[in-house]
Design a protein around this motif. Structure first.
Motif, PDB file in Angstrom:
ATOM      1  N   GLY A  23       0.816  -1.201   0.000  1.00  0.00           N
ATOM      2  CA  GLY A  23       0.000   0.000   0.000  1.00  0.00           C
ATOM      3  C   GLY A  23       0.851   1.253   0.000  1.00  0.00           C
ATOM      4  O   GLY A  23       2.070   1.226  -0.112  1.00  0.00           O
ATOM      5  N   THR A  24       0.167   2.404   0.147  1.00  0.00           N
ATOM      6  CA  THR A  24       0.842   3.682   0.203  1.00  0.00           C
ATOM      7  C   THR A  24       1.566   3.824   1.523  1.00  0.00           C
ATOM      8  O   THR A  24       1.049   3.465   2.573  1.00  0.00           O
ATOM      9  CB  THR A  24      -0.187   4.816   0.063  1.00  0.00           C
ATOM     10  N   THR A  25       2.774   4.340   1.514  1.00  0.00           N
ATOM     11  CA  THR A  25       3.530   4.565   2.738  1.00  0.00           C
ATOM     12  C   THR A  25       3.786   6.058   2.914  1.00  0.00           C
ATOM     13  O   THR A  25       3.702   6.838   1.964  1.00  0.00           O
ATOM     14  CB  THR A  25       4.862   3.815   2.723  1.00  0.00           C
ATOM     15  N   ILE A  26       4.088   6.434   4.115  1.00  0.00           N
ATOM     16  CA  ILE A  26       4.486   7.799   4.433  1.00  0.00           C
ATOM     17  C   ILE A  26       5.916   7.722   4.961  1.00  0.00           C
ATOM     18  O   ILE A  26       6.173   7.040   5.957  1.00  0.00           O
ATOM     19  CB  ILE A  26       3.558   8.422   5.492  1.00  0.00           C
ATOM     20  N   THR A  27       6.825   8.375   4.308  1.00  0.00           N
ATOM     21  CA  THR A  27       8.221   8.316   4.725  1.00  0.00           C
ATOM     22  C   THR A  27       8.404   9.071   6.035  1.00  0.00           C
ATOM     23  O   THR A  27       8.071  10.251   6.118  1.00  0.00           O
ATOM     24  CB  THR A  27       9.134   8.933   3.660  1.00  0.00           C
ATOM     25  N   PRO A  28       8.900   8.401   7.075  1.00  0.00           N
ATOM     26  CA  PRO A  28       9.104   9.105   8.342  1.00  0.00           C
ATOM     27  C   PRO A  28      10.134  10.206   8.185  1.00  0.00           C
ATOM     28  O   PRO A  28      11.124  10.049   7.455  1.00  0.00           O
ATOM     29  CB  PRO A  28       9.623   8.002   9.271  1.00  0.00           C
ATOM     30  N   PRO A  29       9.942  11.339   8.842  1.00  0.00           N
ATOM     31  CA  PRO A  29      10.955  12.395   8.783  1.00  0.00           C
ATOM     32  C   PRO A  29      12.221  11.939   9.502  1.00  0.00           C
ATOM     33  O   PRO A  29      12.154  11.104  10.410  1.00  0.00           O
ATOM     34  CB  PRO A  29      10.284  13.558   9.522  1.00  0.00           C
ATOM     35  N   PRO A  30      13.377  12.451   9.122  1.00  0.00           N
ATOM     36  CA  PRO A  30      14.613  12.093   9.843  1.00  0.00           C
ATOM     37  C   PRO A  30      14.475  12.464  11.313  1.00  0.00           C
ATOM     38  O   PRO A  30      13.977  13.541  11.644  1.00  0.00           O
ATOM     39  CB  PRO A  30      15.681  12.945   9.149  1.00  0.00           C
ATOM     40  N   PRO A  31      14.871  11.566  12.220  1.00  0.00           N
ATOM     41  CA  PRO A  31      14.728  11.878  13.643  1.00  0.00           C
ATOM     42  C   PRO A  31      15.622  13.032  14.057  1.00  0.00           C
ATOM     43  O   PRO A  31      16.823  13.025  13.786  1.00  0.00           O
ATOM     44  CB  PRO A  31      15.148  10.573  14.333  1.00  0.00           C
ATOM     45  N   THR A  32      15.018  14.030  14.689  1.00  0.00           N
ATOM     46  CA  THR A  32      15.769  15.176  15.184  1.00  0.00           C
ATOM     47  C   THR A  32      15.408  15.413  16.650  1.00  0.00           C
ATOM     48  O   THR A  32      14.313  15.080  17.089  1.00  0.00           O
ATOM     49  CB  THR A  32      15.464  16.445  14.379  1.00  0.00           C
ATOM     50  N   GLY A  33      16.309  15.985  17.384  1.00  0.00           N
ATOM     51  CA  GLY A  33      16.067  16.264  18.791  1.00  0.00           C
ATOM     52  C   GLY A  33      17.312  16.052  19.615  1.00  0.00           C
ATOM     53  O   GLY A  33      18.418  15.869  19.077  1.00  0.00           O
ATOM     54  N   ASN A  34      17.141  16.044  20.927  1.00  0.00           N
ATOM     55  CA  ASN A  34      18.275  15.984  21.843  1.00  0.00           C
ATOM     56  C   ASN A  34      18.399  14.658  22.572  1.00  0.00           C
ATOM     57  O   ASN A  34      19.157  14.538  23.535  1.00  0.00           O
ATOM     58  CB  ASN A  34      18.158  17.115  22.869  1.00  0.00           C
ATOM     59  N   PHE A  35      17.648  13.650  22.138  1.00  0.00           N
ATOM     60  CA  PHE A  35      17.705  12.355  22.801  1.00  0.00           C
ATOM     61  C   PHE A  35      18.804  11.486  22.194  1.00  0.00           C
ATOM     62  O   PHE A  35      19.220  11.677  21.059  1.00  0.00           O
ATOM     63  CB  PHE A  35      16.367  11.627  22.672  1.00  0.00           C
TER      64      PHE A  35
END
Length: 528
Positions: A23-35
């Protein structure tokens, strides 16, 4: 079950890859943050509950594990109860394990059982001290959270004061097993004694009890090393026996382990000036409760809303949304609300107990019991006719909300039931999203989710690293019903719509407004 087993085995290796499928997928955004892996460093108590895949019965776990800040689990212990197994609760030790925390606070934790086997959990951290969890090994459908423990407080002395509790699960007290909610307050003296308290029990096989007195009882930490190493102990409340794990002096996680059934939940130290009469309780509050109908037509139920208390026993500006087995209803302040009131319990003054109620013709009479943890937060129990449910209530001091004021990074947890044929199945989501100040298309993020049921053909299994996108639409001043439209990727993308209310501290309480699922949950700002 083959698909689930395979996902559990390859999950860690494939965690950073986007979900595939026809099916159709949604590409996850690159993980960003301070963890990072360093964000999970110390000893953590965890508590999870849900249903067994073989019987659909209540199952829960509560325990403790140690993380070294470098991706390794060094030790752990848990109590596990599965009421579908016919066996009592078991004590499981973890000898080691691994974890991986991404920059956005999402992670995968694998706890290896001593003697063989493992427990796999997907996590979304709000901070280095707390986060949400969903079991993603396909072996059971459970969700919950983790809290950083303070090992120096692993002693009976730490449990000292008045604690508000909220337990839910399954009861064997009636002719057939029934859902149960227990809320209340108990006192502890720091020396192994429960000095009494007050509780409300709503067992689906009986009428709600109203306020009942808790008799004096006792608690103790384990003396075999589990007490000093993991904060484990046992306590008796209302004639029920619980195992507990100390988070610190302000919070304890509990699991009922007796012949009366099974329930689990937290006990939280009561703080602040707790009202003893109606004049001490005023302001606006939002609330969320989930449970089920105890009479025909049976099915899951989730409710979210808000009200303003006037300090004199009256409530107004009531807004309310219900999803009862896929049948939804919205109540607004102008939709014919009557019989509105609240009452602080003066017979049990100081317990923090109160009630509120209102009536609307399409919905009927809506009634709740609450116990205040503080002047701004409470646990609640739904005692409306034919409903057994529990949840949370949070103050809403803000006069207005908009996309700009709500922008930020959020950790979320949603749980419920997807209502499909031939039989419904459980679903649990944990993830993280970024919300911008844009008017539309203002949400992007990623989630892990498990959609599991008794009918092997009728479930989707476990999906990791699914992208999400969507919009928050703030209605009016934002103090009442707002809308989230969330598209969730995976093997085949699908959309989930929510009605949401905003509380203090950035808390978002939300209930699905679609007819094909009764799912609810919470989103909270990340603080790291």
């Amino acid at each position: 079950m083959k698909r689930i087993f395979l996902l559990g085995a390859i999950a860690l290796a494939g965690y950073l890859a986007a979900c595939g499928g026809s099916g159709t997928t949604i590409t996850p955004p690159p993980p960003t943050g301070n963890f990072s892996n360093a964000s999970l460093n110390g000893q953590y108590a965890f508590s999870m509950s849900g249903v067994d895949l073989n019987s659909g019965a209540f199952t829960a776990r509560v325990g403790s594990f140690a993380a070294d800040g470098q991706g390794h689990i060094t030790t752990g212990l848990e109590d596990v109860l599965d009421l579908g197994s016919g066996s009592p609760a078991s004590l499981v030790t973890f000898s080691n394990g691994t974890y991986q925390i991404q920059a956005n606070g999402r992670g995968l934790i694998v706890l290896n059982v001593t003697g063989g086997g493992s427990l796999q959990l997907s996590a979304s951290l709000q901070s280095s001290s707390q986060g949400y969890l969903v079991q993603t090994d396909g072996m059971a459908s459970t969700s919950g959270g983790l809290e950083l423990q303070t090992p120096l407080q692993f002693s009976a002395n730490a449990i000292n004061g008045k604690y508000v509790f909220d337990f839910s699960g399954l009861s064997f007290a009636g002719p057939t097993p029934s859902t149960i909610s227990l809320v209340g307050q108990f006192g502890a003296d720091g020396n192994g004694n429960v000095t009494g308290g007050t509780a409300d029990v709503n067992d689906g096989a009986f009428a709600p009890t109203g306020a009942v007195t808790l008799t004096a009882s006792s608690y103790q930490l384990d003396t075999n090393g589990n007490g000093t190493n993991f904060g484990r102990g046992t306590i008796t409340l209302d004639g029920r026996t619980f195992a507990f794990y100390i988070v610190d002096s302000t919070r304890v996680e509990l699991l009922e382990e007796d012949s009366l059934g099974g329930s689990s939940g937290p006990a939280i130290l009561q703080t602040g000036v707790i009202p003893t009469q109606n004049s001490g309780f005023s302001g606006s509050f939002v609330f969320l409760a989930g449970g089920s109908r105890s009479t025909s037509p049976f099915g899951p139920d989730a409710r979210v809303g808000r009200f303003t208390a006037d300090g004199a026993g009256g409530i107004g500006t009531i807004s309310f949304f219900q999803n009862n087995d896929g049948n939804t209803a919205q109540v607004s302040p102008t939709s014919g609300i009557s019989s509105t009131s609240y009452s602080i319990d003066t017979a049990n003054a100081g317990s923090g107990r109160g009630t509120f109620t209102f009536r609307n013709s399409p919905v009927g009479t809506v009634s709740y019991v609450f116990y205040l943890v503080s002047p701004t937060r409470a646990v609640i129990q739904d005692v409306s006719s034919g409903i057994v449910g529990d949840g949370t209530m949070v103050s809403q001091s803000g006069a207005s909300f908009n996309a700009a004021s709500l922008a930020g990074n959020y950790s979320f947890s949603w749980s419920g039931v997807e209502l499909v044929q031939p039989s419904a199945f459980d679903e649990n989501y944990v993830g993280q999203y970024v919300q911008t100040s844009a008017a539309t298309s203002n949400i992007t993020g990623v989630t892990d989710y498990a959609q599991l049921g008794l009918n092997i053909i009728n479930m989707n299994g476990v999906t990791l690293n699914a992208g999400i996108s969507g919009s928050l639409t703030v209605a009016g001043d934002g103090t009442q019903n707002n809308e989230y439209k969330i598209v969730i990727g995976g093997p085949s993308a699908f959309t989930v719509n929510f009605v949401a209310y905003f509380g203090d501290g950035g808390t978002v309480l939300m209930v699905c407004s679609d007819g094909n699922r009764t799912t609810a949950g919470v989103a909270t700002p990340q603080t790291q």
